[in-house]
Scaffold this motif. Structure first.
Motif, PDB file in Angstrom:
ATOM      1  N   ALA A  34       0.828  -1.207   0.000  1.00 39.90           N
ATOM      2  CA  ALA A  34       0.000   0.000   0.000  1.00 39.90           C
ATOM      3  C   ALA A  34       0.865   1.262   0.000  1.00 39.90           C
ATOM      4  N   GLY A  35       2.120   1.115   0.389  1.00 43.99           N
ATOM      5  CA  GLY A  35       3.038   2.256   0.335  1.00 43.99           C
ATOM      6  C   GLY A  35       2.890   3.252   1.475  1.00 43.99           C
ATOM      7  N   TYR A  36       2.369   2.804   2.636  1.00 43.28           N
ATOM      8  CA  TYR A  36       2.206   3.746   3.755  1.00 43.28           C
ATOM      9  C   TYR A  36       3.544   4.409   4.128  1.00 43.28           C
ATOM     10  N   PHE A  37       4.632   3.627   4.015  1.00 46.50           N
ATOM     11  CA  PHE A  37       5.948   4.130   4.459  1.00 46.50           C
ATOM     12  C   PHE A  37       6.907   4.301   3.277  1.00 46.50           C
ATOM     13  N   ALA A  38       6.349   4.393   2.081  1.00 47.91           N
ATOM     14  CA  ALA A  38       7.190   4.434   0.880  1.00 47.91           C
ATOM     15  C   ALA A  38       8.221   5.558   0.955  1.00 47.91           C
ATOM     16  N   PHE A  57       1.252  -1.355  -6.481  1.00 45.67           N
ATOM     17  CA  PHE A  57       0.720  -0.661  -5.308  1.00 45.67           C
ATOM     18  C   PHE A  57      -0.731  -1.056  -5.123  1.00 45.67           C
ATOM     19  N   GLY A  58      -1.097  -1.394  -3.899  1.00 42.22           N
ATOM     20  CA  GLY A  58      -2.490  -1.726  -3.624  1.00 42.22           C
ATOM     21  C   GLY A  58      -2.623  -2.246  -2.214  1.00 42.22           C
ATOM     22  N   ASP A  59      -3.876  -2.510  -1.862  1.00 40.53           N
ATOM     23  CA  ASP A  59      -4.195  -2.915  -0.491  1.00 40.53           C
ATOM     24  C   ASP A  59      -4.344  -4.435  -0.422  1.00 40.53           C
ATOM     25  N   GLN A  76       4.160 -13.198   3.034  1.00 44.98           N
ATOM     26  CA  GLN A  76       3.195 -12.214   3.532  1.00 44.98           C
ATOM     27  C   GLN A  76       3.798 -11.444   4.715  1.00 44.98           C
ATOM     28  N   LEU A  77       4.297 -10.241   4.399  1.00 44.52           N
ATOM     29  CA  LEU A  77       4.854  -9.357   5.436  1.00 44.52           C
ATOM     30  C   LEU A  77       3.857  -8.275   5.834  1.00 44.52           C
ATOM     31  N   ALA A  78       2.919  -7.959   4.935  1.00 42.53           N
ATOM     32  CA  ALA A  78       2.060  -6.776   5.162  1.00 42.53           C
ATOM     33  C   ALA A  78       1.286  -6.912   6.457  1.00 42.53           C
ATOM     34  N   PHE A 118       4.391 -16.895   6.230  1.00 44.82           N
ATOM     35  CA  PHE A 118       3.680 -15.882   7.017  1.00 44.82           C
ATOM     36  C   PHE A 118       4.620 -15.312   8.074  1.00 44.82           C
ATOM     37  N   ALA A 119       4.757 -13.982   8.090  1.00 43.05           N
ATOM     38  CA  ALA A 119       5.596 -13.328   9.103  1.00 43.05           C
ATOM     39  C   ALA A 119       4.800 -13.226  10.397  1.00 43.05           C
ATOM     40  N   SER A 120       5.029 -14.187  11.284  1.00 48.03           N
ATOM     41  CA  SER A 120       4.341 -14.196  12.569  1.00 48.03           C
ATOM     42  C   SER A 120       5.261 -13.599  13.632  1.00 48.03           C
ATOM     43  N   THR A 173      11.774 -10.056  18.164  1.00 46.00           N
ATOM     44  CA  THR A 173      11.700  -8.621  17.867  1.00 46.00           C
ATOM     45  C   THR A 173      12.835  -8.254  16.917  1.00 46.00           C
ATOM     46  N   ALA A 174      12.475  -7.562  15.836  1.00 44.55           N
ATOM     47  CA  ALA A 174      13.486  -7.242  14.827  1.00 44.55           C
ATOM     48  C   ALA A 174      14.388  -6.101  15.299  1.00 44.55           C
ATOM     49  N   CYS A 175      15.575  -6.081  14.749  1.00 39.03           N
ATOM     50  CA  CYS A 175      16.495  -4.967  14.970  1.00 39.03           C
ATOM     51  C   CYS A 175      17.424  -4.887  13.762  1.00 39.03           C
ATOM     52  N   ASP A 217      18.966 -11.633   9.273  1.00 40.63           N
ATOM     53  CA  ASP A 217      18.706 -13.024   9.627  1.00 40.63           C
ATOM     54  C   ASP A 217      17.239 -13.405   9.443  1.00 40.63           C
ATOM     55  N   MET A 218      16.338 -12.427   9.519  1.00 36.26           N
ATOM     56  CA  MET A 218      14.933 -12.700   9.189  1.00 36.26           C
ATOM     57  C   MET A 218      14.841 -13.122   7.718  1.00 36.26           C
ATOM     58  N   ALA A 219      15.609 -12.439   6.877  1.00 38.89           N
ATOM     59  CA  ALA A 219      15.591 -12.746   5.445  1.00 38.89           C
ATOM     60  C   ALA A 219      16.101 -14.173   5.196  1.00 38.89           C
TER      61      ALA A 219
HETATM   62  N1  LIG Z   1       9.648  -5.678  13.068  1.00 41.79           N
HETATM   63  C1  LIG Z   1       9.499  -6.637  13.973  1.00 41.79           C
HETATM   64  O1  LIG Z   1       9.978  -6.579  15.114  1.00 41.79           O
HETATM   65  C2  LIG Z   1       8.759  -7.881  13.642  1.00 41.79           C
HETATM   66  C3  LIG Z   1       8.874  -8.940  14.504  1.00 41.79           C
HETATM   67  C4  LIG Z   1       8.143 -10.047  14.252  1.00 41.79           C
HETATM   68  C5  LIG Z   1       7.327 -10.087  13.144  1.00 41.79           C
HETATM   69  N2  LIG Z   1       7.235  -9.032  12.307  1.00 41.79           N
HETATM   70  C6  LIG Z   1       6.332  -9.097  11.173  1.00 41.79           C
HETATM   71  O2  LIG Z   1       7.095  -8.984   9.985  1.00 41.79           O
HETATM   72  C7  LIG Z   1       6.325  -8.301   9.008  1.00 41.79           C
HETATM   73  C8  LIG Z   1       7.117  -7.136   8.444  1.00 41.79           C
HETATM   74  O3  LIG Z   1       7.435  -6.249   9.508  1.00 41.79           O
HETATM   75  P1  LIG Z   1       7.995  -4.790   9.237  1.00 41.79           P
HETATM   76  O4  LIG Z   1       8.740  -4.432  10.474  1.00 41.79           O
HETATM   77  O5  LIG Z   1       8.653  -4.720   7.919  1.00 41.79           O
HETATM   78  O6  LIG Z   1       6.625  -3.965   9.209  1.00 41.79           O
HETATM   79  P2  LIG Z   1       6.379  -2.511   8.511  1.00 41.79           P
HETATM   80  O7  LIG Z   1       5.187  -1.938   9.189  1.00 41.79           O
HETATM   81  O8  LIG Z   1       7.623  -1.724   8.517  1.00 41.79           O
HETATM   82  O9  LIG Z   1       6.018  -2.897   7.024  1.00 41.79           O
HETATM   83  C9  LIG Z   1       4.787  -3.489   6.698  1.00 41.79           C
HETATM   84  C10 LIG Z   1       4.465  -3.152   5.263  1.00 41.79           C
HETATM   85  O10 LIG Z   1       3.138  -3.644   5.006  1.00 41.79           O
HETATM   86  C11 LIG Z   1       2.449  -2.654   4.267  1.00 41.79           C
HETATM   87  N3  LIG Z   1       1.015  -2.775   4.556  1.00 41.79           N
HETATM   88  C12 LIG Z   1       0.397  -2.620   5.753  1.00 41.79           C
HETATM   89  N4  LIG Z   1      -0.926  -2.706   5.598  1.00 41.79           N
HETATM   90  C13 LIG Z   1      -1.158  -2.919   4.264  1.00 41.79           C
HETATM   91  C14 LIG Z   1      -2.323  -3.068   3.483  1.00 41.79           C
HETATM   92  N5  LIG Z   1      -3.562  -2.973   4.021  1.00 41.79           N
HETATM   93  N6  LIG Z   1      -2.195  -3.315   2.170  1.00 41.79           N
HETATM   94  C15 LIG Z   1      -0.954  -3.365   1.584  1.00 41.79           C
HETATM   95  N7  LIG Z   1       0.204  -3.187   2.288  1.00 41.79           N
HETATM   96  C16 LIG Z   1       0.099  -2.968   3.609  1.00 41.79           C
HETATM   97  C17 LIG Z   1       2.994  -1.316   4.755  1.00 41.79           C
HETATM   98  O11 LIG Z   1       2.801  -0.299   3.775  1.00 41.79           O
HETATM   99  C18 LIG Z   1       4.449  -1.647   4.976  1.00 41.79           C
HETATM  100  O12 LIG Z   1       5.228  -1.353   3.850  1.00 41.79           O
HETATM  101  C19 LIG Z   1       5.030  -7.884   9.687  1.00 41.79           C
HETATM  102  O13 LIG Z   1       4.031  -8.839   9.390  1.00 41.79           O
HETATM  103  C20 LIG Z   1       5.358  -7.934  11.138  1.00 41.79           C
HETATM  104  O14 LIG Z   1       4.222  -8.180  11.932  1.00 41.79           O
HETATM  105  C21 LIG Z   1       7.958  -7.930  12.518  1.00 41.79           C
END
Ligand SMILES: NC(=O)c1ccc[n+]([C@@H]2O[C@H](COP(=O)([O-])OP(=O)(O)OC[C@H]3O[C@@H](n4cnc5c(N)ncnc54)[C@H](O)[C@@H]3O)[C@@H](O)[C@H]2O)c1
Length: 350
Positions: A34-38, A57-59, A76-78, A118-120, A173-175, A217-219
């Motif tokens: 969706a590009g919220y943080f583009a 780009f889309g939801d 699925q990261l969104a 699935f990113a859980s 938790t990511a870092c 390492d997540m990658a």
């Molecule tokens: N960062 C962490 O600590 C962490 C830890 C464990 C799991 N995760 C999971 O990993 C995944 C990625 O995390 P991140 O830190 O990159 O998150 P982020 O919020 O930085 O990125 C998420 C992306 O999803 C997109 N998105 C959100 N809602 C959307 C929608 N309705 N339609 C289309 N796109 C949409 C956003 O625009 C954004 O680019 C997430 O599922 C998160 O829950 C993250």
């Protein structure tokens, strides 16, 4: 191999895309976001999406069917991706993180995808006194965010994947440094405090346990989930992703950062009410199943890369906890400017 990465334009996505480009050089990589943080690039020399074959780009709530055609794997990261955003947008969090994730998984498998990742999150263990949590332990999600991940996992575990392989990666938790660095994560916050003001203020009493993992390492874990043998772990698997050495107490993280940024003072709020979100996690299943994809980055390396990244960005903002480095602030400023609705849909101005 054609891979669709949903939610690729956030914090984790850029590192993932770079990794997949190297791990699977001939693959076709497609992004959907969706590009919220583009616009939240942090010192990146080019937009990270340049490594993709295509960016759409889309939801996620209306992913076009044609994007699933011929796709071998979906990642699925969104998500509405942390507790503060989940609390603020509770119903939307469920719609995006749970309902859309499951709907996309079903549609992708029906369209012929062989892998769904699935990113859980380990945050589903919630307040967990006692020993490190294993995957079969009871879950105790304390927030809308954690509940959405539990609901998604439950539904994914009920799918009938046929011969396909579905993996829920319960990330720590990511870092770490990213082309879209976020500072609403504990280690990143501490390094930003140290670099900008020479003082780390720990908001809790410092005792909560947090398992951490570097984005790089997540990658590597996602690469594993795309290639793992289903005879190890089954066609559906939920697994903790991180390493036993990376179970830290928050105060230990603060002191590690203060050692890496000499002169940094650490102040701990000894009188803070106990932070309920404290858990240690057992990573032995991941160690056994993914011996060649274990985390490689160590804490000092992650801190060093963050410090170098922030210095490169000329980062000086002592008040960053109220700035656009916090994802909730970015969404709120979109809403205030009427670019996004309360349901996180773009308006005409968006
Ligand atoms: N960062 C962490 O600590 C962490 C830890 C464990 C799991 N995760 C999971 O990993 C995944 C990625 O995390 P991140 O830190 O990159 O998150 P982020 O919020 O930085 O990125 C998420 C992306 O999803 C997109 N998105 C959100 N809602 C959307 C929608 N309705 N339609 C289309 N796109 C949409 C956003 O625009 C954004 O680019 C997430 O599922 C998160 O829950 C993250």
């Amino acid at each position: 191999m054609r891979l669709l990465i949903v939610g690729n334009m956030g914090y984790v996505g850029p590192s993932l895309v770079r990794h997949l480009r190297t791990a699977f050089p001939g693959s076709e990589l497609i992004g959907y976001d969706a590009g919220y943080f583009a616009h939240c690039l942090t010192g990146a020399p080019t937009t990270p999406e340049i490594l993709l074959n295509r960016q759409h780009f889309g939801d996620v709530r209306d992913l076009p069917e044609e994007l699933l055609i011929g796709v071998d794997g979906v990642i699925q990261l969104a998500a509405v991706s942390n507790d503060p955003m989940g609390n603020r947008f509770e119903a939307v969090t469920s719609a995006i993180n749970y309902e859309s994730s499951v709907a996309i998984a079903k549609r992708a498998l029906a369209a012929g995808a062989r892998r769904f990742v699935f990113a859980s999150s380990c945050s589903m263990y919630g307040a967990a006194a006692g020993g490190p949590r294993v995957e079969s332990d009871p879950l105790n999600p304390l927030t809308a965010y954690a509940r959405s991940k539990v609901a998604a996992e439950n539904a994914l575990s009920q799918l009938e994947p046929g011969g396909a392989v579905v993996t829920s990666l319960r990330f720590s938790t990511a870092c770490g440094m990213s082309d879209r660095l976020r500072l609403d994560l504990v280690l990143n916050d501490f390094v930003a405090c140290a670099v900008s003001s020479g003082e780390i203020t720990v908001l809790s009493d410092g005792t909560p346990w947090r398992p951490l993992i570097d984005v790089a390492d997540m990658a590597r874990a996602i690469e594993w989930a795309l290639t793992r043998d289903p005879s190890d772990g089954g066609n559906y698997l939920a697994v903790n992703v991180g390493s036993d050495e990376w179970n830290y107490q928050v105060k230990d993280l603060a002191f590690a950062v203060s050692r890496a940024v000499p002169g940094t003072k650490v102040s701990i709020n000894e009188n803070a009410p106990a932070d309920k979100r404290s858990y240690r996690v057992d990573f032995s299943t991941y160690r056994k199943l993914a011996p060649r994809h274990q985390p490689k980055v160590d804490l000092d390396q992650s801190i060093r890369q963050l410090k170098q990244g922030l210095i490169r960005m000329n980062f000086r903002d002592e008040n960053f906890r109220g700035s656009h480095y916090m994802r909730l602030k970015v969404l709120e400023s979109h809403i205030e400017a009427k670019r996004l609705t309360e349901s996180l849909r773009w308006t005409q101005q968006g």
